[in-house]
Design a protein around this motif. Structure first.
Motif, PDB file in Angstrom:
ATOM      1  N   HIS A  64      31.767-143.097 117.765  1.00 50.49           N
ATOM      2  CA  HIS A  64      30.822-142.567 116.788  1.00 50.49           C
ATOM      3  C   HIS A  64      31.586-141.841 115.682  1.00 50.49           C
ATOM      4  O   HIS A  64      32.621-141.216 115.929  1.00 50.49           O
ATOM      5  CB  HIS A  64      29.838-141.606 117.453  1.00 50.49           C
ATOM      6  N   ILE A  65      31.075-141.912 114.461  1.00 47.74           N
ATOM      7  CA  ILE A  65      31.766-141.337 113.304  1.00 47.74           C
ATOM      8  C   ILE A  65      31.060-140.063 112.860  1.00 47.74           C
ATOM      9  O   ILE A  65      29.855-140.076 112.571  1.00 47.74           O
ATOM     10  CB  ILE A  65      31.798-142.352 112.140  1.00 47.74           C
ATOM     11  N   ASP A  66      31.798-138.952 112.808  1.00 45.54           N
ATOM     12  CA  ASP A  66      31.243-137.677 112.352  1.00 45.54           C
ATOM     13  C   ASP A  66      31.115-137.712 110.835  1.00 45.54           C
ATOM     14  O   ASP A  66      32.102-137.892 110.123  1.00 45.54           O
ATOM     15  CB  ASP A  66      32.151-136.531 112.788  1.00 45.54           C
ATOM     16  N   MET A  67      29.889-137.540 110.327  1.00 46.50           N
ATOM     17  CA  MET A  67      29.651-137.633 108.887  1.00 46.50           C
ATOM     18  C   MET A  67      29.159-136.322 108.289  1.00 46.50           C
ATOM     19  O   MET A  67      28.750-136.274 107.131  1.00 46.50           O
ATOM     20  CB  MET A  67      28.633-138.745 108.600  1.00 46.50           C
ATOM     21  N   LYS A  68      29.200-135.247 109.059  1.00 47.33           N
ATOM     22  CA  LYS A  68      28.743-133.955 108.549  1.00 47.33           C
ATOM     23  C   LYS A  68      29.632-133.505 107.399  1.00 47.33           C
ATOM     24  O   LYS A  68      30.851-133.644 107.450  1.00 47.33           O
ATOM     25  CB  LYS A  68      28.762-132.920 109.668  1.00 47.33           C
ATOM     26  N   MET A 123      23.144-128.672 108.909  1.00 47.99           N
ATOM     27  CA  MET A 123      23.178-129.799 109.830  1.00 47.99           C
ATOM     28  C   MET A 123      24.101-129.502 111.002  1.00 47.99           C
ATOM     29  O   MET A 123      25.284-129.228 110.835  1.00 47.99           O
ATOM     30  CB  MET A 123      23.648-131.053 109.100  1.00 47.99           C
ATOM     31  N   GLY A 124      23.539-129.521 112.224  1.00 53.65           N
ATOM     32  CA  GLY A 124      24.360-129.270 113.397  1.00 53.65           C
ATOM     33  C   GLY A 124      25.172-130.481 113.803  1.00 53.65           C
ATOM     34  O   GLY A 124      26.285-130.369 114.296  1.00 53.65           O
ATOM     35  N   PHE A 141      21.928-143.561 113.234  1.00 56.17           N
ATOM     36  CA  PHE A 141      22.561-142.250 113.190  1.00 56.17           C
ATOM     37  C   PHE A 141      21.932-141.329 114.237  1.00 56.17           C
ATOM     38  O   PHE A 141      20.754-141.454 114.568  1.00 56.17           O
ATOM     39  CB  PHE A 141      22.397-141.606 111.807  1.00 56.17           C
ATOM     40  N   MET A 142      22.726-140.390 114.731  1.00 53.51           N
ATOM     41  CA  MET A 142      22.243-139.314 115.591  1.00 53.51           C
ATOM     42  C   MET A 142      22.340-138.021 114.792  1.00 53.51           C
ATOM     43  O   MET A 142      23.390-137.726 114.207  1.00 53.51           O
ATOM     44  CB  MET A 142      23.102-139.202 116.852  1.00 53.51           C
ATOM     45  N   ILE A 143      21.245-137.251 114.752  1.00 48.85           N
ATOM     46  CA  ILE A 143      21.265-136.014 113.971  1.00 48.85           C
ATOM     47  C   ILE A 143      20.738-134.839 114.783  1.00 48.85           C
ATOM     48  O   ILE A 143      19.908-134.995 115.679  1.00 48.85           O
ATOM     49  CB  ILE A 143      20.441-136.136 112.668  1.00 48.85           C
ATOM     50  N   ALA A 150      14.383-124.301 120.028  1.00 53.37           N
ATOM     51  CA  ALA A 150      15.076-125.365 120.762  1.00 53.37           C
ATOM     52  C   ALA A 150      15.772-126.315 119.796  1.00 53.37           C
ATOM     53  O   ALA A 150      15.218-126.691 118.757  1.00 53.37           O
ATOM     54  CB  ALA A 150      14.081-126.132 121.628  1.00 53.37           C
ATOM     55  N   LYS A 151      16.991-126.693 120.147  1.00 52.49           N
ATOM     56  CA  LYS A 151      17.747-127.617 119.304  1.00 52.49           C
ATOM     57  C   LYS A 151      17.023-128.958 119.217  1.00 52.49           C
ATOM     58  O   LYS A 151      16.596-129.515 120.227  1.00 52.49           O
ATOM     59  CB  LYS A 151      19.148-127.819 119.878  1.00 52.49           C
TER      60      LYS A 151
END
Length: 207
Positions: free
Chosen positions: A99-103, A110-111, A128-130, A189-190
């Motif tokens: 997975h590629i970190d795009m933050k 954005m956590g 994407f996972m956010i 809650a996250k």
């Protein structure tokens, strides 16, 4: 069972086998890979052992319904009995550590923002996972194509220009990506969500 040898084998290298012979060879090869005898295959398909033997020798052409029974017993797709193969490019497996970190600094609240299936000129979908956080992004997103957001845990709000939509675990929303939108967490809650973006390949520029 005898296989093509000598002149027949040489000819097979330059001339396509008749379809019934291709099916015959495919069934024979798949049965041997499974370690089944003709009697065992006959028992699994409720077909006569002698009939199956003639099929494997190319002396009988089975019907589609018969091929479906044979394919199920052999644990293969029926298309494989016709010689169809799946290319390496047709199935893409992406492991967790790929997975590629795009933050970025432009998304301070954005956590988590990870590309699971990145955009590509050869794929319509990107995934994407956010974990959006509670802050409102000063630069709301908009993009070509459609977007779908599915909430995995927690609760979040998607702010559109004229309304806001609250989503909780298990909820989903689909909208035109050209609508400016911002996603934020609500509650303590996250929140975690999957974002799926589908684009017309013709709208993407070349890599």
């Amino acid at each position: 069972m005898p296989r093509a040898t000598g002149k027949r084998a040489a000819a097979a290298g330059t001339t396509a086998l008749p379809s019934h012979m291709m099916i015959a060879n495919s069934i024979y090869s798949a049965r041997r890979r499974r370690g089944l005898t003709l009697a065992q295959l006959a028992g699994a398909t409720d077909l006569d052992k002698g009939y199956l033997s003639r099929v494997e020798r190319g002396q009988k052409s089975p019907s589609i319904s018969t091929l479906l029974k044979i394919a199920e017993a052999l644990g293969v797709q029926v298309g494989q009995l016709f010689g169809e193969t799946t290319s390496e490019e047709a199935i893409l497996v992406i492991r967790r550590d790929e997975h590629i970190d795009m933050k970025s600094d432009e998304q301070p609240g954005m956590g988590l923002l990870q590309a699971i299936l990145p955009a590509s000129n050869r794929r319509r979908l990107s995934l994407f996972m956010i974990e959006p956080g509670q802050e409102v992004n000063s630069r709301a997103a908009d993009h070509p194509g459609d977007e779908t957001v599915y909430v995995l845990s927690g609760a979040l709000v998607i702010d559109f220009p004229d309304r806001s939509v609250e989503l909780r675990e298990g909820d989903c929303v689909h909208f035109d990506g050209h609508l400016r939108h911002d996603i934020r967490q609500v509650g303590r809650a996250k929140a975690r969500a999957l974002v799926i973006i589908a684009q017309d390949l013709s709208t993407r520029s070349e890599d």
